[in-house]
Enzyme design. Structure first.
Site, PDB file in Angstrom:
ATOM      1  N   GLY B  10       0.822  -1.212   0.000  1.00 36.50           N
ATOM      2  CA  GLY B  10       0.000   0.000   0.000  1.00 36.50           C
ATOM      3  C   GLY B  10       0.851   1.255   0.000  1.00 36.50           C
ATOM      4  O   GLY B  10       1.806   1.377   0.766  1.00 36.50           O
ATOM      5  N   GLY B  12      -0.492   4.383   0.445  1.00 38.62           N
ATOM      6  CA  GLY B  12      -1.277   5.480   1.019  1.00 38.62           C
ATOM      7  C   GLY B  12      -0.401   6.264   1.982  1.00 38.62           C
ATOM      8  O   GLY B  12       0.823   6.200   1.920  1.00 38.62           O
ATOM      9  N   GLU B 170     -17.188  17.575   4.981  1.00 39.52           N
ATOM     10  CA  GLU B 170     -16.251  18.204   4.035  1.00 39.52           C
ATOM     11  C   GLU B 170     -16.790  18.129   2.606  1.00 39.52           C
ATOM     12  O   GLU B 170     -16.664  19.075   1.831  1.00 39.52           O
ATOM     13  CB  GLU B 170     -14.875  17.532   4.132  1.00 39.52           C
ATOM     14  CG  GLU B 170     -14.159  17.854   5.438  1.00 39.52           C
ATOM     15  CD  GLU B 170     -12.647  17.658   5.352  1.00 39.52           C
ATOM     16  OE1 GLU B 170     -12.221  16.615   4.811  1.00 39.52           O
ATOM     17  OE2 GLU B 170     -11.904  18.546   5.801  1.00 39.52           O
ATOM     18  N   ALA B 317      -5.306  10.319   8.396  1.00 43.91           N
ATOM     19  CA  ALA B 317      -4.026  10.427   7.698  1.00 43.91           C
ATOM     20  C   ALA B 317      -2.920  10.788   8.677  1.00 43.91           C
ATOM     21  O   ALA B 317      -1.800  10.301   8.590  1.00 43.91           O
ATOM     22  CB  ALA B 317      -4.138  11.487   6.604  1.00 43.91           C
ATOM     23  N   GLN B 318      -3.265  11.662   9.612  1.00 47.65           N
ATOM     24  CA  GLN B 318      -2.302  12.119  10.612  1.00 47.65           C
ATOM     25  C   GLN B 318      -1.686  10.951  11.364  1.00 47.65           C
ATOM     26  O   GLN B 318      -0.465  10.836  11.491  1.00 47.65           O
ATOM     27  CB  GLN B 318      -3.046  13.050  11.569  1.00 47.65           C
ATOM     28  CG  GLN B 318      -2.186  13.780  12.541  1.00 47.65           C
ATOM     29  CD  GLN B 318      -3.004  14.805  13.363  1.00 47.65           C
ATOM     30  OE1 GLN B 318      -2.430  15.632  14.031  1.00 47.65           O
ATOM     31  NE2 GLN B 318      -4.320  14.737  13.300  1.00 47.65           N
TER      32      GLN B 318
END
Lengths: 404, 404
Positions: B10, B12, B170, B317-318
């Site tokens: 991955g 990502g 969002e 993501a953080q």
């Protein structure tokens, strides 16, 4: 004594030319002029193949009607025409009625599907701004969907164009240029995409010079278009089309089917009782409908015989605009009580079919031409149409200047 | 003696951070590093709501993996992971197999549909580049089709968003900004368009500061978003959704349904026999899977407990990027034969939800903020993620600088 009421139905090439010429010829004290149109904009029908393929934004193909009419002299009514009652000298609109003393019917064309089953339901037609941008979005959606599916269905990426006439060929030219862009946009292998043109006649561009036809077909084939000439569409289904050739039938699965094989006059013509062939009225020399001294019919709803070959002229923007000029002069004459009207005679200056942005084939100024020269000429023809309706200002605003 | 084989699944946030850090720490003589990813690009999952709404082109949300990996040190294999066989220390790909000594599983998330009928078939999810651009094109196609139909179906222009969590809110922010543009593009009266957000929880943005939630909801409502809070989607159909509240059910017809109400770990996790909750493995402090000293699991496939509230951290993501940093150091340690690994502890620097291009709500640097200030902070967070993986060059290329 009241002013005669002139009503013009349709703001296409013919109607808009009539209005813009007439408003210069007559004063406000001579006539009440009303223009009726479904939308508040005029669109360039002959550019819609570009908007449909996505190579030209649809807003480039239209401009507001108020930009070219003199609103001191012309009333604009945004409405749809439902019926013309010639005996009552009245037009029935969706949201009202209008009386006229003189009527100009310039309502344009509808797609002719020749009774082929499923075409109305499953095929798109390059008819107006709405349908052009729907085609563009439909094709984009097919490409966008392809990579989201676990089982890839390559026929999503097949685009069938029914008809290799003028519109079909011009659309194929744009589409062939657009497909590589779409493949980049949606991460698709260009080899997966098929563009198939099906034409029932024994040749592409029937009636065109054979040398030019060969050039056009070769150029499009080089860009990946497959031609099925002498092949008829028997049926259109949700999955694609059924074609027939020499008693054999075959299914061609396709995510997109565009029907570009012909038009007929607006259905209002026949519904209003005019005698017509495929919705087109064989008009008198002075462009009036037979038996109706107060009704002019021009553009795609009119039928003019080319006496050299004893066949009807194909309906084109060129003829519609020339008719508009004559129609305006004849209206002015009638308004001023003259009985002698001017006969209409088409003056075919040339015919150029584009094959994408930088290529074309055609005859103009009496010469056969291909490639960039023909493409330049095509753009000049497009700009000329703008000039004739809206002058230099409109050409600067909407014209085509990307020559090379 | 052969180099240990490190395989990272991955590319990502977590996987790419691991690789880009690891390639700086170890030499070619210390380890063979292989990165496996389905696509040859990385995409910013946290920007996909913009691509889906059509406010940011999807190409702005991705960059080629080869731009950030050191190809002298890292082999890149473009393939899909099917199964991990931990007993054989082997990964089964769609088109091959890979052996490993150390494995990093960073395969990201799948949508969680909670068994709601019809969601998989009829709702879109904001999952990746392919699905984002399909959503964009689907909405455009609905708008493009509206004016082509004789009988106008207003529900074509209704967009339902399932979930008022982070992604839902969002996306709504972008969509509310996009709709006026779409109305201009397709000649549609903005009053005909409805955006409806359905959330089963008793509040939007559950877990967020109530004052910030109120600001967000008010701003979105002002832009025309309708909220149905405390309302559950019972079923999704071809025509829209069935919702339920207090034993009452209601059908909401909608041309577009976006499901944005949660994710679970990649299905490969459970299929490979890891013990998991909703596809997420509760990893050890050092990020290894319990019972597997050679397998790290990071990002959305991992589960970390926030001990202050005794609940799992939401997958972000953080956290994935912070895990990637620790994972790279722990891999380097193992490669060098060390037994002591570093424990992972999240350091939540802030959480900002954008509400369109120029508005946001959140907490950053320990402060609540809203409006342009929060929006600026959000863009800095987005740019920081780029910086951490690809340095200043990547920020200049792909960063967000349209601050005001």
């Amino acid at each position: 004594m009241r002013n005669p009421k002139v009503v013009i139905l349709g703001a296409g090439y013919g109607g808009l030319m009539t209005v813009t010429r007439l408003q210069k010829m007559v004063s406000v004290n001579e006539a009440d002029i009303t223009l009726v149109n479904k939308h508040d904009y005029h669109y360039e029908t002959t550019w819609l193949h570009e908007a449909s393929a996505g190579t030209l934004h649809h807003d480039r193909c239209r401009y507001p009607i108020k930009d070219v009419i003199d609103t001191n002299k012309v009333n604009f009514v945004q409405d749809s025409v439902k019926l013309i009652k010639t005996d009552e000298k009245k037009v029935i609109l969706e949201n009202g009625e209008l009386n006229y003393d003189y009527l100009v019917v310039a309502l344009g064309a509808h797609p002719e599907t020749f009774g082929i089953q499923g075409l109305k339901e499953y095929a798109f037609t390059i008819s107006n701004i709405n349908s052009a941008r729907q085609i563009r979005e439909h094709i984009e959606y097919q490409f966008a969907t392809y990579n989201t599916e676990e089982e890839k269905d390559d026929t999503r990426l097949t685009i069938v164009v029914g008809g290799a006439g003028f519109t079909g060929i011009e659309f194929l030219g744009e589409l062939a240029n657009r497909v590589p862009e779409l493949c980049r946009e949606y991460d698709i292998d260009p080899k997966k995409v098929r563009i198939i043109c099906v034409e029932a006649a024994p040749t592409a561009l029937p009636g065109f010079d054979p040398e030019l036809v060969e050039y056009a077909v070769n150029q499009l084939q080089r860009k990946g278009v497959e031609f099925r000439i002498g092949t008829a569409i028997k049926e259109c289904t949700e999955q694609g089309i059924i074609v027939g050739k020499d008693d054999q039938t075959e299914e061609i699965k396709a995510g997109t089917v565009i029907w570009a094989a012909g038009v007929r006059g607006n259905s209002v013509i026949e519904e209003s009782g005019f005698e017509a062939m495929r919705g087109r009225v064989k008009v008198e020399k002075d462009l009036r409908a037979p038996g109706h001294d107060d009704v002019f019919i021009i553009g795609d709803c009119s039928l003019i015989i080319n006496e050299e070959i004893n066949r009807p002229y194909p309906p084109t923007a060129q003829i519609a605009m020339q008719q508009g000029e004559v129609c305006a002069r004849n209206l002015a004459a009638l308004i001023r009580g003259k009985k002698e009207l001017e006969p209409f005679k088409p003056d075919i200056k040339g015919t150029v079919a584009s094959l994408g942005e930088d290529d074309a084939v055609g005859i103009a100024l009496g010469k056969k031409m291909v490639g960039t020269k023909a493409s330049f000429m095509k753009k000049m023809i497009d700009n000329r149409a703008l000039y004739m309706v809206g002058g230099a200002g409109l050409v600067l605003k909407k014209g085509k200047f990307k020559f090379f």
